[in-house]
Design a protein around this motif. Structure first.
Motif, PDB file in Angstrom:
ATOM      1  N   CYS A   1     -42.969  77.820  63.086  1.00 33.05           N
ATOM      2  CA  CYS A   1     -43.478  76.533  62.746  1.00 33.05           C
ATOM      3  C   CYS A   1     -44.606  76.587  61.955  1.00 33.05           C
ATOM      4  N   MET A   2     -44.520  75.486  61.156  1.00 35.64           N
ATOM      5  CA  MET A   2     -45.901  75.301  60.058  1.00 35.64           C
ATOM      6  C   MET A   2     -46.820  74.297  60.992  1.00 35.64           C
ATOM      7  N   TYR A   3     -48.059  74.491  60.497  1.00 33.97           N
ATOM      8  CA  TYR A   3     -49.037  73.691  61.309  1.00 33.97           C
ATOM      9  C   TYR A   3     -49.975  72.909  60.377  1.00 33.97           C
ATOM     10  N   HIS A   4     -50.330  71.838  60.615  1.00 29.16           N
ATOM     11  CA  HIS A   4     -51.171  70.884  60.289  1.00 29.16           C
ATOM     12  C   HIS A   4     -52.567  70.914  60.521  1.00 29.16           C
ATOM     13  N   ARG A   5     -53.600  70.676  59.667  1.00 26.13           N
ATOM     14  CA  ARG A   5     -54.934  70.740  60.158  1.00 26.13           C
ATOM     15  C   ARG A   5     -55.522  69.524  60.974  1.00 26.13           C
ATOM     16  N   GLY A   6     -54.487  68.451  61.137  1.00 29.06           N
ATOM     17  CA  GLY A   6     -54.771  67.595  62.151  1.00 29.06           C
ATOM     18  C   GLY A   6     -53.982  68.004  63.443  1.00 29.06           C
ATOM     19  N   HIS A   7     -53.773  69.254  63.723  1.00 31.39           N
ATOM     20  CA  HIS A   7     -53.065  69.771  65.165  1.00 31.39           C
ATOM     21  C   HIS A   7     -51.788  69.166  65.333  1.00 31.39           C
ATOM     22  N   THR A   8     -51.040  69.314  64.491  1.00 31.58           N
ATOM     23  CA  THR A   8     -49.448  69.095  64.561  1.00 31.58           C
ATOM     24  C   THR A   8     -48.779  70.168  64.168  1.00 31.58           C
ATOM     25  N   TRP A   9     -47.403  70.536  64.620  1.00 30.23           N
ATOM     26  CA  TRP A   9     -46.720  71.294  64.147  1.00 30.23           C
ATOM     27  C   TRP A   9     -45.435  70.737  63.526  1.00 30.23           C
ATOM     28  N   VAL A  10     -45.027  71.378  62.493  1.00 33.51           N
ATOM     29  CA  VAL A  10     -43.702  70.901  62.022  1.00 33.51           C
ATOM     30  C   VAL A  10     -42.799  72.079  61.909  1.00 33.51           C
ATOM     31  N   HIS A  11     -41.446  71.766  61.969  1.00 30.89           N
ATOM     32  CA  HIS A  11     -40.304  72.760  62.221  1.00 30.89           C
ATOM     33  C   HIS A  11     -39.325  72.319  61.583  1.00 30.89           C
ATOM     34  N   ARG A  12     -38.725  72.834  60.530  1.00 34.96           N
ATOM     35  CA  ARG A  12     -37.623  72.584  59.449  1.00 34.96           C
ATOM     36  C   ARG A  12     -36.430  72.802  60.447  1.00 34.96           C
ATOM     37  N   GLU A  13     -35.646  72.006  60.277  1.00 32.00           N
ATOM     38  CA  GLU A  13     -34.417  71.937  60.970  1.00 32.00           C
ATOM     39  C   GLU A  13     -33.297  72.463  60.102  1.00 32.00           C
ATOM     40  N   SER A  14     -32.089  73.050  60.713  1.00 28.28           N
ATOM     41  CA  SER A  14     -31.056  73.074  59.554  1.00 28.28           C
ATOM     42  C   SER A  14     -30.497  72.150  58.969  1.00 28.28           C
ATOM     43  N   ASP A  15     -30.606  70.685  59.541  1.00 29.83           N
ATOM     44  CA  ASP A  15     -30.102  69.676  58.573  1.00 29.83           C
ATOM     45  C   ASP A  15     -31.006  69.134  57.692  1.00 29.83           C
ATOM     46  N   ARG A  16     -32.303  69.707  57.391  1.00 28.51           N
ATOM     47  CA  ARG A  16     -33.322  69.578  56.441  1.00 28.51           C
ATOM     48  C   ARG A  16     -34.278  68.559  57.067  1.00 28.51           C
ATOM     49  N   THR A  17     -34.032  68.067  58.334  1.00 32.27           N
ATOM     50  CA  THR A  17     -34.978  66.952  58.838  1.00 32.27           C
ATOM     51  C   THR A  17     -36.231  68.084  59.335  1.00 32.27           C
TER      52      THR A  17
ATOM     53  N   VAL B   1     -38.226  63.687  61.218  1.00 28.98           N
ATOM     54  CA  VAL B   1     -38.506  63.007  59.972  1.00 28.98           C
ATOM     55  C   VAL B   1     -37.418  63.492  58.679  1.00 28.98           C
ATOM     56  N   ASN B   2     -36.910  62.526  58.085  1.00 27.90           N
ATOM     57  CA  ASN B   2     -36.166  62.838  57.059  1.00 27.90           C
ATOM     58  C   ASN B   2     -37.166  62.840  55.514  1.00 27.90           C
ATOM     59  N   PRO B   3     -37.519  64.122  55.162  1.00 26.57           N
ATOM     60  CA  PRO B   3     -38.372  64.080  54.092  1.00 26.57           C
ATOM     61  C   PRO B   3     -37.828  63.504  52.759  1.00 26.57           C
ATOM     62  N   GLY B   4     -36.401  63.401  52.665  1.00 27.77           N
ATOM     63  CA  GLY B   4     -35.695  63.134  51.550  1.00 27.77           C
ATOM     64  C   GLY B   4     -35.924  64.051  50.382  1.00 27.77           C
ATOM     65  N   ASP B   5     -36.002  63.727  49.330  1.00 28.79           N
ATOM     66  CA  ASP B   5     -36.454  64.621  48.193  1.00 28.79           C
ATOM     67  C   ASP B   5     -37.822  65.268  48.224  1.00 28.79           C
ATOM     68  N   ASP B   6     -38.708  64.583  48.938  1.00 24.61           N
ATOM     69  CA  ASP B   6     -40.082  64.889  48.827  1.00 24.61           C
ATOM     70  C   ASP B   6     -40.475  65.871  50.199  1.00 24.61           C
ATOM     71  N   SER B   7     -40.078  67.103  49.886  1.00 28.30           N
ATOM     72  CA  SER B   7     -40.028  68.088  51.236  1.00 28.30           C
ATOM     73  C   SER B   7     -40.969  69.325  50.795  1.00 28.30           C
ATOM     74  N   ASP B   8     -42.033  68.840  49.944  1.00 32.04           N
ATOM     75  CA  ASP B   8     -42.976  69.922  49.563  1.00 32.04           C
ATOM     76  C   ASP B   8     -44.080  70.164  50.944  1.00 32.04           C
ATOM     77  N   LEU B   9     -44.090  71.376  51.492  1.00 30.72           N
ATOM     78  CA  LEU B   9     -44.795  71.283  52.631  1.00 30.72           C
ATOM     79  C   LEU B   9     -45.981  72.606  52.489  1.00 30.72           C
ATOM     80  N   ARG B  10     -46.232  72.752  51.184  1.00 30.45           N
ATOM     81  CA  ARG B  10     -47.114  73.756  50.983  1.00 30.45           C
ATOM     82  C   ARG B  10     -48.500  73.652  51.377  1.00 30.45           C
ATOM     83  N   HIS B  11     -48.749  72.258  51.841  1.00 28.22           N
ATOM     84  CA  HIS B  11     -50.084  72.174  52.438  1.00 28.22           C
ATOM     85  C   HIS B  11     -50.143  72.613  53.865  1.00 28.22           C
TER      86      HIS B  11
END
Lengths: 276, 398
Positions: A121-137, A205-215
């Motif tokens: 998982c990737m973590y946001h500074r606001g205390h949430t995690w994000v997991h990229r699924e196989s279907d890109r969501t 969430v579907n990020p669409g084309d905007d899936s830059d998660l470098r932050h």
């Protein structure tokens, strides 16, 4: 005061003095007027989320704004001036260019104070995690520290399916009586499904084309960040009460708020979830 | 601090405020016969208060100048407090000026039919404009309150007002520079009072420049002093040691320049200005209780000594010494304004004049204390409900 007013004289000193005075008045009221017009535009153009984050971030103490590269030891000390948005940060791009592989080798799951950090998982500074699924969501949930802080904070108010989220804008809320706690959205995108604590995630969430998660934080950055956040929580508990300390090496309680009901949890949660 | 305790602390100040309001009501409805001022003592304790609070409130413009124009970001830790102090000082001064001038229904005459030959016209224009600036600077602090920020319009307004702060800081500096100077410029036309009369460049007497420098000196000292007092009362660390040290250095170096210039000015006045008028400068210091000691105390005790302590002890001395030195600098400014108003009018100017002492009436003292109580209440409310010291949360971790 004015040429047609009793007492006005066409003397050089008089004209210069009054001209300067009118200029100053014009600058003061003009600036104020510009601020009012801009505020009206902000309200009508939907920039409120961005402004709210800007204001909140500006008010955060420097300790809470430490650059992610301090956690990984790449920089000794730096305060983030970029609203935690590493995507447009020159420092981040420069460091990533040099230390590209720094996080790649990380595979372990660690548990500071009993809080399990998932390596996938990737973590946001606001205390949430994000997991990229196989279907890109992207699946989004609360990290274990926030889960323990918000355990008994009422019902989650989730956005409707189809609504758009913006990085560092409001993701969802927890309402408890008259008080409301905001959780920041870690990503941009369109909400495609909502869950809850029982489902193990809050949003998809579907990020669409905007899936830059470098932050988002990942790999070796997460453990020191989480350790520091626990330290920050301890400070807030101490500052608000009578010097409460969390035991070193202990495990954080499932429901921290219930253990210290006398504290101002609205303030503590706001600080921890980056809502100044 | 619990709400009950806060209220109990505010009660004495509220009583003082109410008594002051009654005194002001009497002065405005019955006239200036409620005071002990007369044709000889046309400047009383109110003008002393005005000159003093305007000098002490200079911290707002000077800190704003250092933060927004000179980019000294360390002072962001005290800029909010400086704005509140400035707002209190200037609004208090304008209120007392309105009472002093009397005829409140004609207060607008000063703008509509200005006496362009009076430096006080410039002062009136400048402090009114600067109060408008301070009000706009104060507004974002209020709008930043957590509950108010929930209202979208207030949030947007707070954000946008913050963006225009550098412009307002520039205007504030411009206005302050001139009105502080013009208050001192008054003494360039007081030829009938040789004790206060000063020569200078063109229409600007030396006191024009001395008032600007002394105000710039007093402002940071007053901020240092109030920050320390609030920190002790609230039992919280509000700013870091480095901010205290920086404020101490600023508070020390400007008074040192002031002491130097004031000494040159006094020397010139004693040896040139007064002899040219056929008088002896030292004759003004023969009248007890205003003997030569007052000059010594103003320049040495309240000027040179605290300046040196602040400059050279900034990083070494304990906070108590720095605060005591800052308090001395503030006392020096108060004493200077007292000398330039009350002492000036006490001294005889005509052959048939006598030395006179002036005792203010209870209405004058109550109106004076009204401003003090008003300041304490506004500052206390601001400290309790607004975010005056951004470093406060962070410093709690230590």
């Amino acid at each position: 005061m004015l040429p047609w007013i009793y007492g006005f004289t066409w003397q050089t000193g008089n004209v210069i003095f009054l001209s300067i005075f009118y200029c100053v008045v014009a600058v003061i009221f003009g600036s104020f007027g510009i601020a009012v017009i801009r505020a009206y535009r902000d309200l009508t153009s939907g920039r409120l989320n961005e402004i709210r984050w800007h204001v909140d971030f500006d008010d955060l103490p420097e300790f809470a704004k430490t650059c992610r590269h301090v956690f990984s030891g790449e920089i000794e000390y730096q305060v983030c001036r970029n609203g935690f948005d590493c995507r447009s940060c020159k420092t981040h791009s420069g460091i990533i260019g040099v230390h590209m592989g720094a996080n790649a080798s990380y595979t372990g799951n660690e548990s500071p104070s009993g809080l399990t950090i998932q390596s996938d998982c990737m973590y946001h500074r606001g205390h949430t995690w994000v997991h990229r699924e196989s279907d890109r969501t992207l699946t989004i949930g609360l990290d274990p520290l926030a889960e323990r802080l918000l355990w008994s904070r009422g019902k989650a108010e989730l956005p409707e399916v189809g609504s758009r989220l913006h990085v560092n804008g409001a993701g969802w809320y927890f309402r408890n009586g008259g008080s409301r706690v905001r959780v920041l959205s870690p990503v941009d995108g369109e909400v495609v499904a909502v869950g809850g604590r029982d489902e193990g995630f809050y949003l998809k969430v579907n990020p669409g084309d905007d899936s830059d998660l470098r932050h988002l934080l990942k790999g070796t950055e997460v453990y020191p960040w989480m350790t520091r956040e626990i330290e920050r929580l301890e400070i807030l508990l101490g500052a608000d009460g009578d010097g409460i300390n969390l035991a070193d090496g202990g495990v954080l309680l499932d429901d921290v708020a219930a253990s210290y009901p006398e504290l101002n949890w609205e303030n503590i949660l706001a600080q921890m979830l980056l809502e100044s | 601090m619990p709400f009950g305790k806060f209220v109990s602390l505010m009660i004495p100040w509220t009583i003082l405020l109410l008594i002051g309001m009654y005194a002001i009501f009497l002065c405005l409805t019955k006239g200036l016969n409620q005071t002990n001022m007369d044709n000889r003592f046309a400047f009383g304790v109110w003008i002393f208060l005005d000159l003093s609070v305007i000098a002490l409130g200079a911290g707002a413009f000077f800190t704003g100048f250092l933060v927004y124009i000179m980019k000294r970001d360390e002072l962001r830790a005290v800029i909010n407090s400086a704005v509140v102090l400035g707002f209190i000082c200037y609004s208090g001064a304008i209120l007392i000026l309105m009472v002093d001038v009397g005829q409140p229904l004609r207060a607008w005459f000063t703008f509509w039919h200005p006496n362009i030959h009076s430096m006080l016209t410039e002062v009136t224009f400048c402090i009114t404009c600067y109060l408008a600036v301070l009000s706009v600077e104060y507004a974002p602090l209020v709008l930043k309150n957590k509950k108010l920020k929930e209202i979208p319009a207030f949030l947007a307004m707070e954000y946008e007002l913050h963006r225009i702060m550098p412009v307002l800081a520039g205007v504030g500096t411009f206005l302050s520079f001139f009105h502080q100077g013009s208050l001192g410029g008054l003494f360039g036309v007081l030829q009938a009072h040789p004790f206060a009369f000063r020569e200078g460049l063109a229409i600007w007497p030396t006191t024009f420049f001395l008032f600007i420098i002394s105000a710039a000196a007093a402002g940071p000292s007053f901020i240092l002093l109030t920050t320390w007092i609030v920190s002790r009362i609230s039992r919280k660390r509000l700013v870091s040691e480095s901010v205290y040290t920086l404020l101490a250095r600023i508070s020390g170096s400007i008074p040192l320049v002031y002491v130097l210039l004031k000494s040159i000015d006094t020397f010139t006045w004693l040896n040139r200005t007064v002899p040219q008028m056929g008088l002896s400068g030292m004759s003004f210091f023969l009248w007890a209780p205003f003997n030569i000691w007052i000059l010594f105390v103003e320049i040495i005790v309240f000027g040179l000594i605290p300046s040196l302590l602040l400059i050279f002890g900034g990083g070494r001395l304990r906070a108590g010494w720095l605060v005591a030195s800052a308090a001395l600098v503030c006392c020096g400014i108060l004493l200077n304004r007292f000398v330039m108003t009350i002492q000036t009018l006490s001294l005889p100017t005509m052959a048939f004049d006598r030395f006179m002492l002036y005792t203010p009436s209870w209405q004058e003292i109550s109106a004076f204390l009204f401003v003090v109580a008003y300041g304490v209440i506004i500052y206390s409310l601001s400290f309790r409900y607004l975010r005056l010291f951004p470093q406060e949360t962070e410093l709690d971790r230590n």
